[in-house]
Design a protein around this motif. Sequence first.
Motif, PDB file in Angstrom:
ATOM      1  N   GLY A  63      25.373 -22.369 -90.526  1.00 27.01           N
ATOM      2  CA  GLY A  63      26.842 -23.027 -91.532  1.00 27.01           C
ATOM      3  C   GLY A  63      26.011 -23.610 -92.349  1.00 27.01           C
ATOM      4  O   GLY A  63      24.538 -24.374 -92.717  1.00 27.01           O
ATOM      5  N   LYS A  89      26.451 -26.915 -95.536  1.00 30.23           N
ATOM      6  CA  LYS A  89      27.058 -27.734 -96.028  1.00 30.23           C
ATOM      7  C   LYS A  89      26.825 -27.936 -97.294  1.00 30.23           C
ATOM      8  O   LYS A  89      25.653 -28.583 -97.469  1.00 30.23           O
ATOM      9  CB  LYS A  89      27.258 -28.823 -94.952  1.00 30.23           C
ATOM     10  N   TYR A 117      30.776 -24.443 -94.825  1.00 32.54           N
ATOM     11  CA  TYR A 117      30.933 -22.566 -95.265  1.00 32.54           C
ATOM     12  C   TYR A 117      30.378 -22.149 -93.485  1.00 32.54           C
ATOM     13  O   TYR A 117      29.035 -22.124 -93.925  1.00 32.54           O
ATOM     14  CB  TYR A 117      30.668 -21.752 -96.058  1.00 32.54           C
ATOM     15  N   GLU A 118      31.395 -21.948 -92.864  1.00 35.54           N
ATOM     16  CA  GLU A 118      30.214 -21.900 -91.326  1.00 35.54           C
ATOM     17  C   GLU A 118      31.054 -20.557 -90.589  1.00 35.54           C
ATOM     18  O   GLU A 118      32.177 -19.760 -90.691  1.00 35.54           O
ATOM     19  CB  GLU A 118      30.786 -22.935 -90.419  1.00 35.54           C
ATOM     20  N   TRP A 119      30.026 -20.152 -90.235  1.00 36.88           N
ATOM     21  CA  TRP A 119      30.371 -18.756 -89.457  1.00 36.88           C
ATOM     22  C   TRP A 119      30.571 -18.621 -87.680  1.00 36.88           C
ATOM     23  O   TRP A 119      29.384 -19.713 -87.574  1.00 36.88           O
ATOM     24  CB  TRP A 119      29.324 -17.776 -89.412  1.00 36.88           C
ATOM     25  N   SER A 171      34.420 -16.021 -88.915  1.00 37.87           N
ATOM     26  CA  SER A 171      35.135 -17.467 -89.665  1.00 37.87           C
ATOM     27  C   SER A 171      34.839 -18.469 -89.115  1.00 37.87           C
ATOM     28  O   SER A 171      35.863 -18.744 -88.066  1.00 37.87           O
ATOM     29  CB  SER A 171      35.253 -17.477 -91.273  1.00 37.87           C
ATOM     30  N   THR A 189      35.368 -24.044 -92.272  1.00 38.61           N
ATOM     31  CA  THR A 189      35.255 -23.658 -94.480  1.00 38.61           C
ATOM     32  C   THR A 189      36.417 -24.515 -94.863  1.00 38.61           C
ATOM     33  O   THR A 189      37.962 -24.191 -94.651  1.00 38.61           O
ATOM     34  CB  THR A 189      36.019 -22.072 -94.706  1.00 38.61           C
ATOM     35  N   TYR A 190      36.068 -25.465 -96.044  1.00 36.28           N
ATOM     36  CA  TYR A 190      36.719 -26.304 -96.077  1.00 36.28           C
ATOM     37  C   TYR A 190      36.043 -26.936 -97.367  1.00 36.28           C
ATOM     38  O   TYR A 190      34.997 -27.143 -97.802  1.00 36.28           O
ATOM     39  CB  TYR A 190      36.908 -27.306 -95.317  1.00 36.28           C
ATOM     40  N   GLY A 192      41.177 -27.219 -96.199  1.00 32.67           N
ATOM     41  CA  GLY A 192      40.992 -25.205 -95.915  1.00 32.67           C
ATOM     42  C   GLY A 192      40.813 -25.086 -94.538  1.00 32.67           C
ATOM     43  O   GLY A 192      42.035 -25.386 -93.917  1.00 32.67           O
TER      44      GLY A 192
END
Length: 321
Positions: A62, A64, A79-81, A97, A100-101, A115
Motif C-alpha cells: 500500500g 499512504k 491505496y492498498e492492494w 483492492s 482504499t480511502y 472509501g
Amino acid sequence: MHKQRLLVVSALLAGATAPLQADDFNWDFYGKLDLQALYADADLLRYADKGWQIEAPFSRLGIKADQALTDDLKLIAVYEWQVNGLDDSNKGHRLGSRNTYIGIASKTYGELIFGKNDSKFKKSEGKIDLFNETLADMAQLTPGQDRLENIVSYQSPKLGLWQWSATYQTGASDETAGGYDWTLSYGDAAFKQAPYYFAYARANELNNISADRLLAHALLSESSLGTLSGGLMWQHSEHQTKPLRGNAWLAELQLKRDAIAYKLQYMQDHSRTRHSEEGNSWSVGADYSLSEDLTAYLLATRLDLQTQHDSAAALGVRWVF
C-alpha cells in the motif's frame, strides 16, 4: 443550527484553500509479505484447499499519504492492494483492492474517512484474535469481520483511555448497503498506554448482519516464565434475510518469552452464518521473532462442525514493512 453548519463548512474550506507547502506533504510505502507452506485435510476451511499448497495469505502493498491543511487538520489517503489467495476459490481474481480511502484527520476532532475499509465493528476486536489473517482467523466461524466499500467512518480522538467510532455504509454500493455500526472502547489494544482493552460494539444490518460484541483482553502476569496475556469475547449474531442467529465465544491465551510467543485459542459459534452447521475450533501456534519486522511461525487448527471436520497445519515467514 444552520449558522453552525455554515461555520464548519467555512472553516474546512479556509483550511483546504490555504497555501500548501511542499514540506507539509508526506507519503510512504508499506506492506506485508507472508509466505506459507500449508496442508489441509479437507475443503471446509476458508482460505485453503485440500492437500499441500503454498500460500501468501493477506500479503499486501500500500501507499499512504497526508497533506497538512492547518496546524490541526490534514488530508489523508490510502491505496492498498492484496493477494486474495492462491486457493481455487480465488483463481479468477488473485489480486484485489484492499483499504482504499480518503479523509481528514485532526488531533482535536478525530478522523473522518470515505472509501473502502474495515468496518469499526471488525476493528473492535483489537488484538484478541491471535491467529488474525490466517486460516485459523476468527472469521472462519464468526461474521462481522467485513471490509466494505463506500463507507463513511469516524473515529474520535482518545479521551483518556476512552474512544468512540462508527461506520455507515452508503447506498452507493453493490453490496447490501445502508447499515451502520458503532464501537466504544476503553484501554489500549496494544497494551502500551494500559495493560488492558475492553470494547462493546454494535452492528445494525451491516452487510446483512446485526450483532452485538463484548470483549476483554488484558495482561495477566509477568514472571520468569514470560508475559502471559488472555482474552474473552462474546458475540450474538443475526442474519437479516435468513433465519440464522446464535452466540459465539472466543477464549485465548498467549505466553511471550524472549523472542517466542506461544498461542492457544478456542472458538465456538452457533449462528450458522459462516457454515451450514454450528461449529467450534481449536488452534495452537508459536511465533519466533527473527527481527522487529520479520517473524517465523507455525500453527495447527481443527474445525469441528456437527457432521464434518477439517484440520490444517502451516509453517510460514511474515515480513511487515
